[in-house]
Design an enzyme around this catalytic site. Structure first.
Site, PDB file in Angstrom:
ATOM      1  N   ASP A 144       0.855  -1.190   0.000  1.00 50.11           N
ATOM      2  CA  ASP A 144       0.000   0.000   0.000  1.00 50.11           C
ATOM      3  C   ASP A 144       0.886   1.233   0.000  1.00 50.11           C
ATOM      4  O   ASP A 144       1.986   1.219   0.558  1.00 50.11           O
ATOM      5  CB  ASP A 144      -0.909   0.026   1.230  1.00 50.11           C
ATOM      6  N   ASP A 178      -7.169  -1.235  -4.416  1.00 50.81           N
ATOM      7  CA  ASP A 178      -8.202  -0.803  -3.463  1.00 50.81           C
ATOM      8  C   ASP A 178      -9.094   0.270  -4.073  1.00 50.81           C
ATOM      9  O   ASP A 178     -10.312   0.280  -3.854  1.00 50.81           O
ATOM     10  CB  ASP A 178      -7.550  -0.259  -2.185  1.00 50.81           C
TER      11      ASP A 178
END
EC number: 3.4.23.36
Length: 199
Positions: A144, A178
């Protein structure tokens, strides 16, 4: 939308997702941050579980999670194929499913393969196709990097529960996959009637 175009959308999102993750993984040490704007930063973390770092406890928790993701992607892939083949689904629905599929598949690539193609990022830049990988198949960590701390400060004392505490909005750190999943779900919610309208 044709199945070919739907698969093309999945491929493009997946490609952008993996390029961005590999770039961050091989150019940032874990925890390193670069400020793009004061409200947007590239901040490298690795997520061992589901959204917001949620994990399934136990020795086999990570394996169970990865296998669940694989089954879910198979189901979403069938949903996409079925929606296109029946020729009655709206483009809203097809685009939404394609985005969700691309995002889920993007994070599965990390979970399945990153443990065996990268070495550790905690004190060094990771090497792609390392001879000393940090994990094993189905036990990789999801990369991430996007961080949008629009506001940080101390909340007023009069607020119930959170009053007087430090607070950051928006403090989630996420990736392209995401974003794709969230956008797909958002389309299904906002354009619900159009997405599920049958011609």
């Amino acid at each position: 939308m044709s199945l070919r175009n739907a698969y093309l959308l999945v491929f493009i999102v997946l490609l952008v997702d993996q390029i961005s993750k590999i770039y961050v993984k091989t150019n940032f040490i874990l925890g390193e941050e670069v400020e793009v704007f004061n409200w947007f930063k590239i901040h490298f973390i690795e997520n061992e579980g589901m959204a917001w770092g949620t994990q399934i406890p136990g020795a086999y928790g990570k394996l169970v999670l990865t296998l669940f993701r694989l089954v879910a992607v198979g189901g979403i892939g069938y949903w996409l194929w079925d929606s296109v083949e029946r020729k009655h689904s709206s483009n809203y629905l097809i685009v939404a499913i394609a985005l969700i599929l691309a995002g889920a598949f993007g994070n599965i690539v990390d979970s399945v393969f990153y443990g065996v193609i990268f070495d550790d990022s905690s004190s060094q830049l990771a090497t792609l196709f390392s001879s000393e990988p940090y994990g094993r198949y189905f036990h990789g960590k999801v990369v991430d990097m996007f961080y949008f701390p629009f506001w940080s400060g101390n909340l007023p004392q009069w607020l119930p529960i959170w009053g007087g505490r430090d607070f950051t909005f928006f403090n989630a750190i996420f990736n392209v996959a995401d974003v794709a999943i969230s956008t797909g779900v958002g389309i299904l919610i906002v354009f619900n009637k159009k997405a599920f309208h049958k011609h």
